[in-house]
Design an enzyme around this catalytic site. Sequence first.
Site, PDB file in Angstrom:
ATOM      1  N   CYS A  22      42.943  41.546 -12.174  1.00  0.00           N
ATOM      2  CA  CYS A  22      43.561  41.916 -10.756  1.00  0.00           C
ATOM      3  C   CYS A  22      45.193  41.542 -10.804  1.00  0.00           C
ATOM      4  CB  CYS A  22      43.016  40.889  -9.681  1.00  0.00           C
ATOM      5  SG  CYS A  22      43.391  41.362  -8.011  1.00  0.00           S
ATOM      6  N   CYS A 274      16.097  39.517  -1.785  1.00  0.00           N
ATOM      7  CA  CYS A 274      17.216  40.235  -2.285  1.00  0.00           C
ATOM      8  C   CYS A 274      16.931  40.621  -3.702  1.00  0.00           C
ATOM      9  CB  CYS A 274      18.509  39.322  -2.346  1.00  0.00           C
ATOM     10  SG  CYS A 274      18.191  37.763  -3.205  1.00  0.00           S
ATOM     11  N   CYS A 289      23.537  39.419  -9.336  1.00  0.00           N
ATOM     12  CA  CYS A 289      23.973  39.451  -8.068  1.00  0.00           C
ATOM     13  C   CYS A 289      25.545  39.341  -8.404  1.00  0.00           C
ATOM     14  CB  CYS A 289      23.524  38.523  -7.112  1.00  0.00           C
ATOM     15  SG  CYS A 289      24.549  38.474  -5.593  1.00  0.00           S
ATOM     16  N   ASP A 290      26.344  40.159  -7.487  1.00  0.00           N
ATOM     17  CA  ASP A 290      27.834  39.788  -7.913  1.00  0.00           C
ATOM     18  C   ASP A 290      28.378  38.513  -7.563  1.00  0.00           C
ATOM     19  OD1 ASP A 290      30.604  40.691  -8.056  1.00  0.00           O
ATOM     20  OD2 ASP A 290      30.716  40.257  -5.813  1.00  0.00           O
ATOM     21  N   CYS A 331      14.076  25.732   7.734  1.00  0.00           N
ATOM     22  CA  CYS A 331      13.889  27.156   8.099  1.00  0.00           C
ATOM     23  C   CYS A 331      12.735  27.898   8.449  1.00  0.00           C
ATOM     24  CB  CYS A 331      14.596  27.759   6.573  1.00  0.00           C
ATOM     25  SG  CYS A 331      16.009  27.716   6.165  1.00  0.00           S
ATOM     26  N   CYS A 344      22.352  33.994   2.369  1.00  0.00           N
ATOM     27  CA  CYS A 344      22.701  34.240   1.041  1.00  0.00           C
ATOM     28  C   CYS A 344      22.199  33.214   0.334  1.00  0.00           C
ATOM     29  CB  CYS A 344      24.216  34.793   0.940  1.00  0.00           C
ATOM     30  SG  CYS A 344      24.565  34.879  -0.964  1.00  0.00           S
TER      31      CYS A 344
END
Length: 396
Positions: A22, A274, A289-290, A331, A344
């Site tokens: 970057c 996910c 996943c990212d 939860c 997430c």
Amino acid sequence: MNIAIPFGSPLYVMLKPAGSRCNLACRYCYYLEKGRLYPKEEQQVLSDELLETFIRQYLEAQTMPQVLFTWHGGEPLLRPLSFYRKALALQQKYARGRQIDNCLQTNGTLLTDEWCEFLRENHFLVGISIDGPQTFHDAYRCHSFEKVMRGIRLLQKHGVEWNAMATVNHLNADHPAEFYRFFKAIGCQYIQFTPVVERIVERPDGLTLASAHQQEASLTDYSVTPKQWGRFLCGVYDEWVKADIGQVFVQLFDATLANWAGEPPSICAMSPTCGRAAAMEANGDVYSCDHFVFPEYRLGNIRQQSLTAMLYGERQQRFGRDKSATLPRQCRECSFLFACHGECPKNRFAKDRYGEPGLNYLCEGYKQFFAHVAADMDFMKAELDAGRSPANLMYR
């Protein structure tokens, strides 16, 4: 190997054409250090050979008539226009009648008239990383505000469709109204707010950020607190709901309404499972996943395995199922579980009131937000069920 492919299931792979490279080094960036996973002599940008292999495999893995390519980073504009022209040609070569869309996430500082003409002509959706007014943005993003705003003005000049991706951190989270009004003032209609939650830990692979399964780690000083996140969401919502329903689109609010109405949300973090959105590094390595680009979540490499085998294989399917299968008792008992599904997995490192692991660190903030909007969400759901616009909310 038998691969079960669910009918009509979209699949996404976030591609890193320039790897973790970057032109900025934003303080809270979780991706810069991923370059440590690969030796310096290893290819750090996506080769033409791997580009074609990826595009062919990605299209072969799809079961839907519309396919979205996501170009991410690092900074994807470090690759030249010729790279993306080649990518578009390869997409058409392997499309086999599918509709192909492209989105690109950038810090915006490298945009030029030539880039914007290309993006408009090829119907790219561009995500711009900008953290609100200059004081907030420059604090963590290398004093790049003026360059980012120049890029936004170029996108607007050329009619490129764009949206904003704003991180919410310890500094800007206490100013929700100012934050939201800024985006309205610059003509942004689509906004994604992402909470910064990062933890520091010593890892044998040289990475310093913790993955979800590492319980003992210290939060960074720029991470947002649960209370801040809740107050921020409520504050932004109170500004938005006054007059902007149907005019300005806040991704989290849309996803909340979708879950309230029993529809699939647009954010994977708010979905029951996910595993449908992976990430590929410039050398062809694929990760679950990212947010899980750690060695323990590496699925393989497209030179040795197909995307279909990796992403529909049992390991990735288990990764997706674990989101609901590992919810702690608190939860499972929560009346708002339907609205966030534990959010997430990368943020699920706290313990619940029963001492069970896996509670989302931001749980308190989300519960505050859901309680704050519940009556309005009930009303908007009823409006949708009746075939009316939820924008009527503002006239109640």
